[in-house]
Each structure stands twice: as structure tokens, then as C-alpha cells.
Design a protein around this motif. Structure first.
Motif, PDB file in Angstrom:
ATOM      1  N   LYS A 190      47.707  46.663  32.902  1.00 19.45           N
ATOM      2  CA  LYS A 190      48.663  47.052  33.849  1.00 19.45           C
ATOM      3  C   LYS A 190      48.015  46.917  35.042  1.00 19.45           C
ATOM      4  O   LYS A 190      47.037  47.278  35.406  1.00 19.45           O
ATOM      5  N   GLY A 191      48.376  46.099  36.099  1.00 24.10           N
ATOM      6  CA  GLY A 191      47.916  46.159  37.349  1.00 24.10           C
ATOM      7  C   GLY A 191      46.818  44.883  37.765  1.00 24.10           C
ATOM      8  O   GLY A 191      46.500  44.516  38.726  1.00 24.10           O
ATOM      9  N   ARG A 192      46.629  44.095  36.568  1.00 20.48           N
ATOM     10  CA  ARG A 192      45.598  43.177  36.638  1.00 20.48           C
ATOM     11  C   ARG A 192      46.238  41.927  37.501  1.00 20.48           C
ATOM     12  O   ARG A 192      45.295  41.211  38.226  1.00 20.48           O
ATOM     13  N   THR A 193      47.597  41.507  37.382  1.00 19.94           N
ATOM     14  CA  THR A 193      48.064  40.732  37.935  1.00 19.94           C
ATOM     15  C   THR A 193      49.172  41.408  39.158  1.00 19.94           C
ATOM     16  O   THR A 193      49.904  42.296  38.656  1.00 19.94           O
ATOM     17  N   SER A 194      49.463  40.659  40.226  1.00 22.90           N
ATOM     18  CA  SER A 194      50.414  41.173  41.211  1.00 22.90           C
ATOM     19  C   SER A 194      52.025  40.917  41.046  1.00 22.90           C
ATOM     20  O   SER A 194      52.139  39.508  40.584  1.00 22.90           O
ATOM     21  N   GLY A 228      44.032  39.877  40.290  1.00 22.80           N
ATOM     22  CA  GLY A 228      43.595  40.331  41.707  1.00 22.80           C
ATOM     23  C   GLY A 228      44.474  41.354  42.530  1.00 22.80           C
ATOM     24  O   GLY A 228      45.766  41.002  42.331  1.00 22.80           O
ATOM     25  N   LEU A 229      44.096  42.563  43.256  1.00 20.02           N
ATOM     26  CA  LEU A 229      44.931  43.335  44.055  1.00 20.02           C
ATOM     27  C   LEU A 229      45.503  42.551  45.074  1.00 20.02           C
ATOM     28  O   LEU A 229      44.819  41.623  45.852  1.00 20.02           O
ATOM     29  N   GLU A 230      46.739  42.476  45.557  1.00 25.85           N
ATOM     30  CA  GLU A 230      47.264  41.944  46.749  1.00 25.85           C
ATOM     31  C   GLU A 230      47.856  42.855  47.681  1.00 25.85           C
ATOM     32  O   GLU A 230      48.072  44.192  47.096  1.00 25.85           O
ATOM     33  N   GLU A 231      47.817  42.910  49.060  1.00 23.16           N
ATOM     34  CA  GLU A 231      48.070  43.654  49.979  1.00 23.16           C
ATOM     35  C   GLU A 231      49.816  44.459  49.668  1.00 23.16           C
ATOM     36  O   GLU A 231      50.417  43.599  49.201  1.00 23.16           O
ATOM     37  N   GLY A 232      49.764  45.543  49.564  1.00 24.82           N
ATOM     38  CA  GLY A 232      51.101  46.255  49.256  1.00 24.82           C
ATOM     39  C   GLY A 232      51.159  46.683  47.602  1.00 24.82           C
ATOM     40  O   GLY A 232      52.188  47.239  47.275  1.00 24.82           O
ATOM     41  N   ALA A 239      38.003  46.962  37.711  1.00 24.31           N
ATOM     42  CA  ALA A 239      37.288  45.843  38.000  1.00 24.31           C
ATOM     43  C   ALA A 239      36.714  45.124  36.629  1.00 24.31           C
ATOM     44  O   ALA A 239      36.000  46.102  36.112  1.00 24.31           O
ATOM     45  N   LEU A 240      36.799  43.678  36.561  1.00 24.40           N
ATOM     46  CA  LEU A 240      35.780  43.312  35.679  1.00 24.40           C
ATOM     47  C   LEU A 240      34.520  43.134  35.996  1.00 24.40           C
ATOM     48  O   LEU A 240      34.277  42.822  37.207  1.00 24.40           O
ATOM     49  N   GLY A 448      41.441  48.223  30.758  1.00 33.02           N
ATOM     50  CA  GLY A 448      40.363  47.217  31.626  1.00 33.02           C
ATOM     51  C   GLY A 448      39.470  46.361  31.072  1.00 33.02           C
ATOM     52  O   GLY A 448      38.651  45.675  31.417  1.00 33.02           O
ATOM     53  N   ARG A 449      39.612  46.428  29.384  1.00 31.38           N
ATOM     54  CA  ARG A 449      38.709  45.741  28.766  1.00 31.38           C
ATOM     55  C   ARG A 449      38.982  44.181  28.278  1.00 31.38           C
ATOM     56  O   ARG A 449      38.695  43.964  27.215  1.00 31.38           O
ATOM     57  N   GLU A 450      39.554  43.600  29.046  1.00 26.33           N
ATOM     58  CA  GLU A 450      39.916  42.368  28.696  1.00 26.33           C
ATOM     59  C   GLU A 450      38.652  41.393  28.479  1.00 26.33           C
ATOM     60  O   GLU A 450      38.685  40.456  27.677  1.00 26.33           O
TER      61      GLU A 450
END
Length: 472
Positions: A190-194, A228-232, A239-240, A448-450
Motif C-alpha cells: 500500500k502506497g508504493r505507487t501513486s 515512489g511518493l508524489e506530491e499530495g 523505503a526499499l 514493505g518487503r517487496e
């Protein structure tokens, strides 16, 4: 050219760099494959061939996937200037104003987008048979479902039209079609991609964007690009330690692995093919040196989970229907929807804000209780990717909602829990039925363990290379 088109995306990109094929030639070969086979498969609902060829001619050098063809799922993954239906005629005539962040990243990496792939209406079920576009057929047997909701993407990759296609997963929608079409399907954390710029999250955080592919290295390399995190964004995944592409071939170490073949909730029938698939995977992992034993989180059997998960999904469907009305400039009437979504939208609209928040809070507790199993010393859970064997088209009767919802609940019984927890999980093509239909096996790691999943999946792929006989 068939030899190059049969390579994975990493291999195709290398062929372009080596001068064995030009971006235009590769795009033309993929287009020819779509034109030849999609009449039977029904995977591609919007074609943009002329625009794609012009873009292939104009690609700059130096990008990692220069000239590699790709298809986008027609749910999310929006592209500026292109049509968007999300499997529904309620969006006929809509054109997109801006690229999704993930689409922009694919373009920047040199991918050539050939079109958009079919999905069930609003992505709410496990088979891709939208009234708006007709069924997507499984390349292994056209009488069978390619799964959903990323069924068009999975069928296109399995049929050899492209090496990789975008996907998303809110209850199993990457892993289920990957299982049915014999592919690699990783649902990221969850949250890995925007979901930007048009949204913050999908289905109250259950849904996450990813892809389907034929190889672990493609999955790793493309997820590196779009993560990755994007603005907003409202949140991001842990983090990997390094790019996932660097995990392919890395030693996973000796892992403690639990496996389950009978759902602990007790209301999901056990099936011989699924048991055989998981048991064989457990035996393979043991032969690779891992400590393998029966085991699973007790919380996976919580009898209250389906009702809370279903309530949150229904509320999101109701909200999406209202959003579509605002987007197109006139409200959506319920009789415009397929019966399944009509029922879900009605149910979701009847829930109060307080009921919705209480369901979210219940999921918070569920997530923590599930995580305790991984904290207790297990590294990976092995389970079926799909809670039922491969099924034919029409198996979910559109006008018999009781049967349809019941069968769907069984099908997602091993996947939806990890949408709720946000954990990464991957489906690998490790089994075939006597009729030759693929059956996937799911590996689930801690949040987080991809990196661990990619290492282990690559080790499995090396030990037992994946075959793709549906490609033609």
C-alpha cells in the motif's frame, strides 16, 4: 521478429539498444499481433496505433525501455487525450486531461503505449466480461475467463501481444488474472505507487497500481520505474533498501515459510487443484533450503472480515458512481449500471459516515492482528492466488447476484485480506490443471518487503522456469 517479440520487456529493450530492432519495428510487430489475435481474445478496447508509431519514431536514446510496447489497463492509468471507460458506457465520450503520474513515468522510460485493455465495469469483479465491451477470453482456452479486474492486461500478455501491461489490485485484481493466465503478478505494498494527480488512494487504500508480466525481472524493473511518493499523496510505503531489479538473483537466505491449503474461515471449499499447487510449491521451497511448515495467521479466518471489506468496497462504488456523474456533467442513474454495481452502489449509499468510519477502524485492528504472524518469526505465507479453480466465462451469472457474490467471495478469500493489510504479495505460475489451465500460487511477505518477494520469486523462477505456451 517473433523471436524478439517473445522476449520479456528487459530483453526487448536490450534488442533495441543492440540495434537488432528499431522502436518502430517492435511496435509494428506488437500491433500486428494485436490485430491478428485480439478479435478472438477481446483484450484491447482502445487502440492508439498511429500515435504510438509516431511516438516510437521520436523516442530519444538513453531511456531504459526505449521502444518496448506496453498496454494500459482502462481503469486508472489515465492518459492525456485518450478515451477512458473503466469498463462502463457511462463514461462514453470522456477524454483525459492529464497523464497519471505512473503513465508519465512509463513514457519517460521509453515505453510505447499501444492502447488500453478491458476491465469489468469499475473493476468490481473477478472476471472481465463487461456489458460495454464483451468478454475477454483466456488465451489458454477461449471458453474460460482471463480473470479480473486486470483481465484484459493479463490476456494480452499471455497471448504475446506485449511483454508487460499495467494493472491494479483492490481485492485480487492483479494476482487473480495472473493466476488464470499463467503470469507473474505482484501486488505492491500500500502506497508504493501513486494514484495522482487525480486521486489519493483507491478503495479506501485497498487498491494499488502494479503490472502483469512474464518474468520476475520485468516485474521488478518496471515497478522500480513507477514506484515512489508524489506530491499530495496521503502516505507512502516503507523505503526499499535498493532497486528491486538488484534483488533478482540475490540470495534470499533460509526463510521460514508457512503454507495453507484450507481456508481457516471454514466457509471456503477446498479444491484439489489448489491444494496440489500449494503443496508442490511448499515442496519446491523446501528443496531450495527453506524451513517450510503448515501455518497461517489465525486472523485470516476472522468471520467478520468479509462483511467489513464488502461494506467499504460498496461505499467506494457508490462514491465512484457519483464522481462519474460529476465528471461527465450529468448524474448516473442506477439503471445505467450492470446489476452487480447497481446493487453495490445502492448498498454503499445507504451507509452512514459513522458506519464507514467504524468499518475503517475495524480494518485497522485487523491489519495489526494479521501482522503479528509475521512478527512471530515467519517470513512468507504460501497460499492459493485464487480461491477457486479456473472457471468458464459466464460462471458469475449477472442476474443472479446471490450466486455471483457468493462465488466471488470464495474466489477472493486468499487475496482480499492482503489488500486490507496493505502487504505485498505475488502470484507465480507454478501449476497447471489436467486440461492445461494455469493455477497460480501466492507468496505474501510483511509490509514493505517487496525486496524479499522478488528475491524468493526469482529463486523459484530459476529453479523451475515459467513456461508460456499460450503465446503464439
Amino acid at each position: 521478429m517473433d523471436e524478439i517479440l517473445g522476449l520479456d520487456a528487459v530483453g526487448q529493450a536490450q534488442a533495441v539498444r543492440d540495434g537488432r530492432v528499431s522502436p518502430r519495428e517492435l511496435a509494428e510487430a506488437a500491433i500486428a499481433k494485436i490485430v491478428k489475435h485480439d478479435g478472438e481474445i477481446g483484450a484491447v478496447v482502445h487502440r492508439r496505433f498511429e500515435r504510438a508509431l509516431a511516438e516510437a519514431d521520436a523516442l530519444p536514446g538513453g531511456t531504459p525501455f526505449r521502444g518496448v510496447p506496453i498496454l494500459l489497463k482502462d481503469l486508472g492509468w489515465v492518459e492525456k487525450g485518450e478515451p477512458y471507460n473503466a469498463g462502463s458506457r457511462t463514461l462514453d465520450g470522456v477524454r483525459i486531461a492529464a497523464d497519471a503520474y505512473s503513465v508519465a513515468k512509463l513514457k519517460a522510460a521509453g515505453f510505447v503505449i499501444l492502447g488500453r485493455t478491458s476491465t469489468p465495469e469499475f473493476g468490481t469483479t473477478i472476471t472481465t466480461e463487461p456489458v460495454a465491451f464483451g468478454p475477454t477470453r483466456n488465451p489458454y482456452d477461449p471458453g474460460y475467463s482471463a480473470g479480473g479486474s486486470s483481465g484484459g492486461s493479463a490476456a494480452a500478455v499471455a497471448a504475446g501481444m506485449v511483454a508487460v501491461a499495467s494493472a491494479s489490485d483492490g481485492g485480487g485484481s492483479i494476482r487473480i488474472p495472473a493466476s488464470l493466465c499463467g503470469l507473474v503478478g505482484l501486488k505492491p505494498t500500500k502506497g508504493r505507487t501513486s494514484y495522482g494527480p487525480s486521486g489519493g488512494e483507491g478503495w479506501s487504500g485497498f487498491s494499488v497500481a502494479g503490472l502483469v508480466s512474464r518474468t520476475v525481472r520485468d516485474t521488478a524493473a518496471v515497478l522500480d520505474l513507477i514506484a515512489g511518493l508524489e506530491e499530495g499523496d496521503p502516505y507512502t510505503a516503507p523505503a526499499l533498501p535498493r532497486p528491486l531489479a538488484d534483488e533478482v538473483g540475490a540470495e534470499p537466505g533460509r526463510l521460514r515459510v508457512g503454507f495453507v491449503t484450507r481456508h481457516p474461515r471454514g466457509d471456503v471449499p477446498e479444491h484439489e487443484e489448489l491444494t496440489a499447487a500449494v503443496t508442490a510449491a511448499a515442496t519446491l521451497l523446501e528443496s531450495l533450503g527453506h524451513k517450510v511448515e503448515p501455518g497461517h495467521p489465525d486472523e485470516l479466518g476472522n468471520p467478520d472480515f468479509p462483511q467489513h471489506f464488502g461494506a467499504l468496497v460498496a461505499a467506494n462504488v457508490a462514491a465512484e458512481v457519483q464522481s462519474v456523474g460529476a465528471w461527465r456533467g450529468r448524474p448516473v442513474s442506477l439503471d445505467e449500471l450492470e446489476p452487480r454495481n447497481r446493487a453495490m452502489a445502492e448498498t454503499g449509499a445507504q451507509r452512514t459516515a459513522v458506519e464507514h468510519i467504524l468499518a475503517v477502524q475495524w480494518m485497522d485492528g485487523f491489519r495489526r492482528r494479521m501482522a503479528a504472524w509475521w512478527r512471530s518469526g515467519f517470513d512468507v505465507l504460501v497460499a492459493p492466488s485464487l480461491g477457486v479453480p479456473p472457471f468458464p466465462l459466464g460462471w458469475l451469472p449477472p442476474d443472479d447476484l446471490s450466486t455471483g457474490f457468493g462465488r466471488t467471495a470464495h474466489a477472493v478469500s486468499y487475496t482480499s485480506a492482503f489488500n486490507a493489510t496493505g502487504q505485498p504479495s505475488i502470484s507465480l505460475p507454478l501449476h497447471r490443471t489436467a486440461a492445461g489451465l494455469p493455477v497460480g500460487v501466492q507468496l505474501v511477505a510483511a509490509t514493505g518487503r517487496e525486496d524479499l518477494l522478488v528475491r524468493l520469486a526469482a529463486q523459484i523462477e530459476t529453479a523451475r522456469p515459467f513456461e508460456h505456451p499460450a503465446m503464439r
